[in-house]
Design a protein around this motif. Structure first.
Motif, PDB file in Angstrom:
ATOM      1  N   UNK A 182       0.777  -1.225   0.000  1.00 57.45           N
ATOM      2  CA  UNK A 182       0.000   0.000   0.000  1.00 57.45           C
ATOM      3  C   UNK A 182       0.810   1.277   0.000  1.00 57.45           C
ATOM      4  N   UNK A 183       0.173   2.349  -0.521  1.00 59.68           N
ATOM      5  CA  UNK A 183       0.774   3.676  -0.430  1.00 59.68           C
ATOM      6  C   UNK A 183       0.459   4.303   0.922  1.00 59.68           C
ATOM      7  N   UNK A 184      -0.630   3.848   1.552  1.00 58.70           N
ATOM      8  CA  UNK A 184      -1.032   4.367   2.858  1.00 58.70           C
ATOM      9  C   UNK A 184      -0.773   3.288   3.908  1.00 58.70           C
ATOM     10  N   UNK A 185       0.439   3.283   4.455  1.00 54.46           N
ATOM     11  CA  UNK A 185       0.834   2.272   5.437  1.00 54.46           C
ATOM     12  C   UNK A 185       1.428   2.959   6.662  1.00 54.46           C
ATOM     13  N   UNK A 186       1.541   2.200   7.750  1.00 54.94           N
ATOM     14  CA  UNK A 186       2.092   2.763   8.986  1.00 54.94           C
ATOM     15  C   UNK A 186       3.600   2.924   8.873  1.00 54.94           C
ATOM     16  N   UNK A 187       4.166   3.705   9.788  1.00 50.35           N
ATOM     17  CA  UNK A 187       5.611   3.903   9.799  1.00 50.35           C
ATOM     18  C   UNK A 187       6.338   2.576  10.015  1.00 50.35           C
TER      19      UNK A 187
ATOM     20  N   UNK B 236      14.828  -4.464  -7.739  1.00 49.26           N
ATOM     21  CA  UNK B 236      13.483  -4.194  -7.236  1.00 49.26           C
ATOM     22  C   UNK B 236      12.627  -3.538  -8.319  1.00 49.26           C
ATOM     23  N   UNK B 237      11.381  -4.015  -8.415  1.00 50.59           N
ATOM     24  CA  UNK B 237      10.387  -3.402  -9.294  1.00 50.59           C
ATOM     25  C   UNK B 237       9.127  -3.166  -8.477  1.00 50.59           C
ATOM     26  N   UNK B 238       8.562  -1.957  -8.546  1.00 49.38           N
ATOM     27  CA  UNK B 238       7.335  -1.650  -7.807  1.00 49.38           C
ATOM     28  C   UNK B 238       6.407  -0.808  -8.683  1.00 49.38           C
ATOM     29  N   UNK B 239       5.265  -0.442  -8.085  1.00 52.83           N
ATOM     30  CA  UNK B 239       4.348   0.475  -8.764  1.00 52.83           C
ATOM     31  C   UNK B 239       4.844   1.898  -8.771  1.00 52.83           C
ATOM     32  N   UNK B 240       6.033   2.119  -8.195  1.00 46.72           N
ATOM     33  CA  UNK B 240       6.841   3.334  -8.259  1.00 46.72           C
ATOM     34  C   UNK B 240       6.369   4.482  -7.366  1.00 46.72           C
ATOM     35  N   UNK B 241       5.305   4.290  -6.594  1.00 48.06           N
ATOM     36  CA  UNK B 241       4.812   5.361  -5.742  1.00 48.06           C
ATOM     37  C   UNK B 241       5.442   5.372  -4.358  1.00 48.06           C
ATOM     38  N   UNK B 242       4.749   5.946  -3.359  1.00 51.06           N
ATOM     39  CA  UNK B 242       5.264   6.030  -1.988  1.00 51.06           C
ATOM     40  C   UNK B 242       4.963   4.755  -1.190  1.00 51.06           C
ATOM     41  N   UNK B 243       5.209   4.786   0.116  1.00 49.40           N
ATOM     42  CA  UNK B 243       4.858   3.673   0.996  1.00 49.40           C
ATOM     43  C   UNK B 243       5.625   2.414   0.680  1.00 49.40           C
ATOM     44  N   UNK B 244       4.906   1.298   0.545  1.00 50.62           N
ATOM     45  CA  UNK B 244       5.532   0.001   0.296  1.00 50.62           C
ATOM     46  C   UNK B 244       6.119  -0.104  -1.103  1.00 50.62           C
ATOM     47  N   UNK B 245       5.892   0.897  -1.955  1.00 46.06           N
ATOM     48  CA  UNK B 245       6.526   0.925  -3.271  1.00 46.06           C
ATOM     49  C   UNK B 245       7.881   1.615  -3.218  1.00 46.06           C
TER      50      UNK B 245
END
Length: 456
Positions: free
Chosen positions: A158-163, A183-192
């Motif tokens: 998720x992009x909205x995850x806890x610290x 590493x490959x991700x959806x490129x956004x914040x959080x777990x990406x």
């Protein structure tokens, strides 16, 4: 509130320095068939890198004055931006990584328009044609590396995850980086972002100077998940279905961190593919992991999968709690199994041609109110087809939560109505309610207003 903005002209590098008049005209065409809106929205999202936002509509309204133009000059082309977010610049100069991402947007929009759409070589109504288009887009973006052993781990979450969850994803990325995994991700914040950030340190300690941090996105989601600055290869796929196919064709294994509806969509997509009878022997390591305290989250995900897709789906993954080194070791061992499997099948390392993906997972789903209400959510169908329809449920909710078009549709027509058999809708309702309670639908500090209504 007035935003800090900058006007600038930027020169491209490489073959994009030269564009035909037809290509330039398409990019400047503001009509329905033109590419300007696509270029405008994706470019603004890239320039918004680092700003705390997960709402495509809010982004467009915050920077209403933003404009982008392609200028043809004697020595080639330049991009002119007006009203761009000031955070993309340092002392009047665009940050190099953001500039690279901006021209990746231009590259992929032009390529898909010129080479994929309306090209008789790509039958986008057939499974083979869709896969062929995914391959060519990735190859054009220089994502596929011939001769490289399997070592690309796709990280979802998720992009909205806890610290705590974010820090854990960094440590997992660090452990994978120490073992030479990319590493490959959806490129956004959080777990990406976390796994990439951790992997950069692991690679640096091992003196690996060629670390690959791939971000794969699509026009609808990029505004809500702007590419993080660590991504050194960005590719914009035409839609969510081709984005998901790019993940599973280019990646060699997948690690899933805690997330919300977008992560559930990704899980259902992959499990639906792996449940296809033709894929029963495919080697594809899949690990669900999170820090101490995430046990209940993964118990709920596991229970949801069991109640909807059954034991066969549960047997395709393992759950590891609070053990980053074990996640990395297991994934490294999984890479060796993938290598041996591909060698036996004489399949390429750089693109998983052997994976069977049925059209139900490839044809773009438009989450209109009518289409959402008509989804077949019952057990009187093969499990991989049920997975495809459940994937569409979560895809529609992602659209209603964060995508500009989806948010406007909800404002105009009200909630999506999601209907189905009670034995399916019960687990769906339970999972969605948990996501809301755990604040996984929107960034912390934002009040979530559901875009859906469950009808049992």
């Amino acid at each position: 509130m007035k935003q800090d903005v900058v006007d600038a002209r930027i020169s491209p590098a490489g073959h994009l320095a030269v564009l035909s008049k037809t290509e330039v005209n398409k990019l400047l065409d503001t009509s329905q068939g033109g590419l300007y809106r696509l270029l405008h929205n994706c470019s603004l999202a890239v320039l918004n890198c680092g700003n705390y936002m997960d709402d495509g509509k809010e982004l467009l309204e915050r920077y209403k004055s933003f404009e982008i133009r392609v200028l043809q000059e004697e020595r080639g082309i330049k991009l002119e931006v007006k009203g761009a977010p000031a955070t993309a610049f340092v002392d009047g100069h665009m940050i190099k990584g953001i500039k690279e991402h901006l021209f990746a947007v231009l590259r992929d929009i032009i390529y898909v328009s010129d080479e994929i759409n309306d090209n008789p070589k790509f039958d986008l109504q057939s499974s083979e044609g869709v896969t062929n288009s995914v391959f060519h887009i990735l190859r054009n973006a220089n994502i596929l590396k011939a001769g490289k052993l399997p070592q690309l781990v796709v990280c979802w979450g998720g992009h909205s995850i806890s610290r705590e969850e974010y820090d854990y994803s960094k440590v997992v990325g660090y452990q994978m980086g120490l073992r030479g995994l990319d590493i490959c991700t959806g490129c956004g914040p959080g777990a990406m972002k976390g796994p990439m950030k951790g992997a950069t340190i692991g690679h640096a300690k091992q003196r690996i100077g060629t670390g690959h941090y791939i971000g794969i996105t699509e026009p609808g989601i990029i505004a809500a998940e702007a590419p993080n600055p660590i991504v050194n290869d960005l590719v914009i796929m035409p839609d969510i279905e081709k984005r998901l196919e790019a993940f599973v064709r280019a990646g060699h294994g997948i690690v899933v961190f805690p997330g919300g509806v977008g992560t559930a969509e990704e899980i259902l997509y992959l499990l639906g593919i792996l449940l296809h009878p033709d894929n029963k022997d495919i080697s594809f390591p899949l690990i669900f992991t999170g820090p101490a305290g995430s046990e209940e989250y993964f118990k709920q995900i596991n229970r949801f999968i069991g109640e909807t897709l059954g034991l066969a789906a549960q047997q395709r993954y393992k759950i590891i709690i609070d053990d980053p080194a074990r996640v990395a070791r297991d994934m490294k061992e999984g890479m060796q199994r993938v290598r041996e499997f591909r060698q036996q099948r004489e399949d390429a390392y750089y693109f998983n041609w052997g994976l069977k993906i049925s059209p139900d997972f490839q044809q773009p789903f438009n989450p209109t109110h009518e289409n959402m209400a008509a989804l077949k959510l019952h057990k009187d169908q093969e499990s991989h087809l049920l997975a495809a329809n459940l994937r569409r449920v979560f895809s529609g909710i992602v659209s209603g939560n964060v995508k500009d078009d989806g948010i406007r549709a909800i404002e105009q027509h009200g909630h999506f109505e999601i209907k189905g058999d009670a034995e399916i809708m019960g687990p769906v309702d339970e999972l969605l309610s948990a996501f809301v309670k755990q604040q996984r639908m929107k960034l912390p500090g934002k009040t979530y207003k559901p875009c859906y209504r469950i009808v049992k």
